[in-house]
Scaffold this motif. Structure first.
Motif, mmCIF file in Angstrom:
data_model
loop_
_atom_site.group_PDB
_atom_site.id
_atom_site.type_symbol
_atom_site.label_atom_id
_atom_site.label_comp_id
_atom_site.label_asym_id
_atom_site.label_seq_id
_atom_site.Cartn_x
_atom_site.Cartn_y
_atom_site.Cartn_z
ATOM 1 N N GLU A 147 -6.431 1.577 1.900
ATOM 2 C CA GLU A 147 -5.953 0.574 0.691
ATOM 3 C C GLU A 147 -6.129 -0.945 1.184
ATOM 4 O O GLU A 147 -6.353 -1.890 0.359
ATOM 5 C CB GLU A 147 -4.698 0.685 0.177
ATOM 6 C CG GLU A 147 -4.771 2.322 -0.715
ATOM 7 C CD GLU A 147 -3.390 2.226 -1.400
ATOM 8 O OE1 GLU A 147 -2.464 1.512 -1.406
ATOM 9 O OE2 GLU A 147 -3.308 3.115 -2.032
ATOM 10 N N PRO A 172 0.788 -1.248 0.052
ATOM 11 C CA PRO A 172 -0.079 -0.033 -0.006
ATOM 12 C C PRO A 172 0.866 1.355 0.017
ATOM 13 O O PRO A 172 1.824 1.290 0.613
ATOM 14 C CB PRO A 172 -0.958 -0.220 1.254
ATOM 15 C CG PRO A 172 -0.829 -1.474 1.494
ATOM 16 C CD PRO A 172 0.633 -2.024 1.298
ATOM 17 N N ASP A 183 -10.213 1.944 -1.517
ATOM 18 C CA ASP A 183 -9.825 2.793 -2.292
ATOM 19 C C ASP A 183 -9.365 2.617 -3.538
ATOM 20 O O ASP A 183 -10.181 2.269 -4.370
ATOM 21 C CB ASP A 183 -8.487 3.524 -1.395
ATOM 22 C CG ASP A 183 -8.100 4.955 -1.879
ATOM 23 O OD1 ASP A 183 -8.803 5.651 -2.295
ATOM 24 O OD2 ASP A 183 -6.755 5.344 -1.586
#
Length: 173
Positions: free
Chosen positions: A89, A68, A128
């Motif tokens: 994320e 991430p 996300d």
């Protein structure tokens, strides 16, 4: 001649030799448009003795597994951005364990600050701009080919991912 206009007075910017480089400068008010790399924070997360990776949904490297990562926003530190990106994320709260590395390249407009981290809460859940989130044991990190097409950023980011995940690519770590 540049197509951009000065953010201070609206005059069309022009290139000028400043500090040994060609930079955009306003001929009317002298404003210089400095081009600096944007900082990105990255989290190399261990969760339940496994490495957390997201499948990138968006460029650069869409379709590749990566830790991430995301841009540092105004009003937050790099460590705060790394923790926020992990939460956004992959659904995990994390604690940072130390700096993994700082990565930059002259033809790429970002600078990555990567941290080793471990999860402290939450559960892996893609969010996300992550298409998926997955956990990988030592020696089981997916082999991903170097991108043959794409930008300098794609090729550089691929190398960064290889570097930060290197400890996980061998069995037993």
């Amino acid at each position: 001649m540049s197509a951009r206009h000065c953010s201070q007075c609206g005059t069309r910017m022009a290139y000028a030799g400043i500090g040994g480089r060609q930079r955009e400068q306003c001929p009317a008010c002298g404003f210089i448009a400095w081009r600096n790399p944007a900082p990105v924070g990255m989290a190399v997360i261990e969760h339940e003795r496994q490495l957390v990776l997201i499948l990138r949904r968006d460029p650069p490297l869409a379709g590749y597994w990566a830790p991430p990562a995301g841009y540092v926003e105004s009003g937050e530190s790099v460590p705060e951005a790394v923790q926020r990106e992990a939460r956004e994320e992959c659904g995990l709260e994390i604690a940072l364990d130390g700096l993994s590395g700082v990565y930059s390249q002259a033809d790429v407009d970002v600078l990555i600050v990567a941290y080793r981290a471990h999860s402290t809460g939450g559960r892996p859940l893609a969010g996300d701009d992550a298409a998926e989130v997955a956990l990988f044991d030592h020696g089981r990190v997916p082999l991903q080919p170097s991108p043959t097409a794409g930008s300098a950023t794609d090729r550089w980011l691929h190398q960064v991912i290889l570097d930060v995940t290197a400890p996980w690519r061998t069995a037993g770590g």
